[in-house]
Design an enzyme around this catalytic site. Structure first.
Site, mmCIF file in Angstrom:
data_model
loop_
_atom_site.group_PDB
_atom_site.id
_atom_site.type_symbol
_atom_site.label_atom_id
_atom_site.label_comp_id
_atom_site.label_asym_id
_atom_site.label_seq_id
_atom_site.Cartn_x
_atom_site.Cartn_y
_atom_site.Cartn_z
ATOM 1 N N ASP A 1 18.062 -0.946 3.406
ATOM 2 C CA ASP A 1 18.727 -2.211 3.062
ATOM 3 C C ASP A 1 20.191 -1.977 2.708
ATOM 4 O OD1 ASP A 1 16.570 -3.843 3.540
ATOM 5 O OD2 ASP A 1 15.844 -3.789 1.471
ATOM 6 N N THR B 1 0.822 -1.229 0.000
ATOM 7 C CA THR B 1 0.000 0.000 0.000
ATOM 8 C C THR B 1 0.848 1.267 0.000
ATOM 9 O OG1 THR B 1 -0.024 0.094 2.400
ATOM 10 C CG2 THR B 1 -1.770 -1.196 1.343
#
Ligand SMILES: O=P(O)(O)OC[C@H]1O[C@H](OP(=O)(O)OP(=O)(O)O)[C@H](O)[C@@H]1O
Ligand SMILES: O=c1cc[nH]c(=O)[nH]1
Ligand SMILES: [Mg+2]
Length: 209
Positions: free
Chosen positions: A203, A108
């Site tokens: 990341d 989303t």
């Protein structure tokens, strides 16, 4: 309407070029994020007020300048914002640090809150919210709303790479918050990633992918 400052310093531009590269390692990425945050902090604190103070050098008395007792705080948006804290504190070592934990739901793109811990006197401080990436703007918007709900009034937002979509949203929802940007990119892709961007900042800082 808030001020939007896009950094034009050559050192900042050079280092952003390095973190964009796919082959840059986590170690170098982390180091560069810290250095960029430090340089951006230097630029974003140009308007801090100074006051006169009487001092003595080994030669004579003089009127010198010092920062006018402004209380500051740095609030990283976890996780990726953590990478900017040390660089900020290198420039403003007396600042306190708060933490806001948000992650963006990959489907989303809506930010989900999981942590908030702020200095007790946050409402009396000028706050720099830091996050390397401003994409849809949802995370920055939510973090700043959380701060305002806790009584914080003077907020600036600092990011290394921004998409025009995120800048527009932040200006609409929080028109009182000045935005400091290392580089303003072109657009968001269908997955909400900044193009050309640098991929997933969290990341890459922590080596989680
Ligand atoms: O402007 P938005 O569309 O909200 O996207 C930007 C947010 O996405 C990234 O965090 P992410 O959700 O990947 O969490 P992480 O820092 O833990 O990796 C980034 O560090 C911002 O917080
Ligand atoms: O391009 C993007 C968008 C959101 N978050 C990131 O880390 N990178
Ligand atoms: Mg991430």
């Amino acid at each position: 309407m808030s001020k939007v400052v896009v950094m034009d310093h050559p050192l900042i531009q050079h280092k952003i070029g390095i973190i964009r590269r796919t082959e840059t390692s986590s170690k170098e990425f982390r180091e560069m994020i810290g250095e960029i945050a430090m340089l951006m902090c230097y630029e974003a604190t140009r308007d801090l007020k100074l006051e006169d103070v009487e001092i003595e050098t080994p030669i004579t008395k003089m009127t010198a300048k010092e920062l006018a007792g402004k209380k500051l705080a740095v609030v990283p948006i976890l996780r990726a914002g953590l990478g900017m804290v040390e660089g900020m504190l290198a420039m403003i070592p007396a600042a306190k640090v708060g933490h806001i934990g948000l992650y963006r739901d990959p489907e989303t793109l809506v930010p989900v809150e999981y942590y908030c811990k702020l200095p007790a006197d946050s409402s009396e401080r000028d706050i720099f919210v830091v996050d390397p990436m401003l994409a849809t703007g949802g995370s920055a918007e939510a973090a700043i709303t959380m701060l305002k709900q806790k009584g914080v009034k003077n907020i600036r937002f600092m990011c290394i790479i921004a998409a025009p979509e995120g800048v527009k949203k932040l200006q609409e929802v929080h028109p009182d918050v000045d935005i400091y940007i290392g580089a303003l990119d072109d657009h968001l892709n269908d997955h909400g990633y900044i193009v050309p961007g640098l991929g997933d900042a969290g990341d890459r800082i922590f080596g989680t992918k």
